[in-house]
Design an enzyme around this catalytic site. Structure first.
Site, PDB file in Angstrom:
ATOM      1  N   ARG A  69      -3.531   1.387  -1.414  1.00  0.00           N
ATOM      2  CA  ARG A  69      -4.364  -0.158  -1.592  1.00  0.00           C
ATOM      3  C   ARG A  69      -5.121  -0.034  -3.070  1.00  0.00           C
ATOM      4  O   ARG A  69      -5.950   1.166  -3.210  1.00  0.00           O
ATOM      5  CB  ARG A  69      -5.434  -0.192  -0.492  1.00  0.00           C
ATOM      6  N   GLU A  77      -4.500 -12.994   1.669  1.00  0.00           N
ATOM      7  CA  GLU A  77      -3.484 -12.303   2.797  1.00  0.00           C
ATOM      8  C   GLU A  77      -2.313 -12.949   2.849  1.00  0.00           C
ATOM      9  O   GLU A  77      -2.140 -14.110   3.058  1.00  0.00           O
ATOM     10  CB  GLU A  77      -4.496 -12.413   4.034  1.00  0.00           C
ATOM     11  N   ARG A 122      -4.394   3.923   4.226  1.00  0.00           N
ATOM     12  CA  ARG A 122      -3.761   3.662   2.923  1.00  0.00           C
ATOM     13  C   ARG A 122      -4.573   4.454   1.997  1.00  0.00           C
ATOM     14  O   ARG A 122      -5.701   4.240   2.166  1.00  0.00           O
ATOM     15  CB  ARG A 122      -3.701   2.226   2.325  1.00  0.00           C
TER      16      ARG A 122
END
Length: 189
Positions: A69, A77, A122
């Site tokens: 990330r 999104e 992540r």
């Protein structure tokens, strides 16, 4: 011409000659903030890795399957309706990041405390390509917003500065998505 070069030229040329142009973020940074825009070494303080896919404007997959990330940013999104603030320009943000780093080696650097992960597992990192901080580039071109829920004290001020300029120039989400919602960065992780 590579997408990164085109993006940097766009940001530089987006200010017309008829108005006073804001100063470049690099011109007003403290020396310790330069890594928030560019990395002037050979990745010796980070990990050189291969990007195998780009999920959206803030998440990538590396060779071996681990996910990263991009630290300090949030993009629209991917799985949301594009006519809403949450999904406005999601495809464009993902496509832009893909054009910069998909299939290429990048340098990952981590906050001073070392690599950490988010609630989805992540790894949180700054991503560099050709010496430039991709996280900052996503913000400064209007493809992402500053996301301050992750530990990123080193670049928060620089990223807020880049976001302010993208907003004032009405780049990306700041121009295109402004009609969808008052604050194009109101979406969450």
């Amino acid at each position: 011409m590579r997408p990164l070069t085109i993006s940097l030229l766009f940001v530089i040329l987006s200010c017309s000659g008829t108005e006073e142009c804001p100063e470049s973020p690099l011109e007003s940074l403290e020396a310790d903030q330069e890594q928030c825009f560019a990395l002037f070494d050979d990745c010796r303080d980070g990990d050189l890795v291969l990007v195998t896919s780009v999920y959206d404007g803030d998440t990538i997959t590396l060779d071996g399957g681990s996910k990263v990330r991009l630290l300090g940013i949030n993009s629209p999104e991917q799985n949301k309706d594009p006519s809403t603030a949450e999904g406005c320009m999601a495809k464009e943000a993902g496509d832009y990041l893909r054009s910069l780093i998909d299939g290429r080696q990048v340098c990952l650097r981590y906050p001073a405390g070392g690599a950490t992960t988010d609630r989805y597992g992540r790894t949180l990192a700054w991503v560099y390509i050709d010496g430039y901080n991709v996280n900052s580039l996503m913000i400064s071109t209007g493809h992402a917003c500053v996301f301050d829920r992750f530990p990123d004290p080193e670049c928060l001020d620089a990223f807020l500065y880049a976001e302010e300029h993208a907003s004032s120039w009405e780049l990306g989400i700041w121009g295109y998505c402004a009609d969808v919602h008052q604050d194009p960065c109101s979406f969450s992780d």
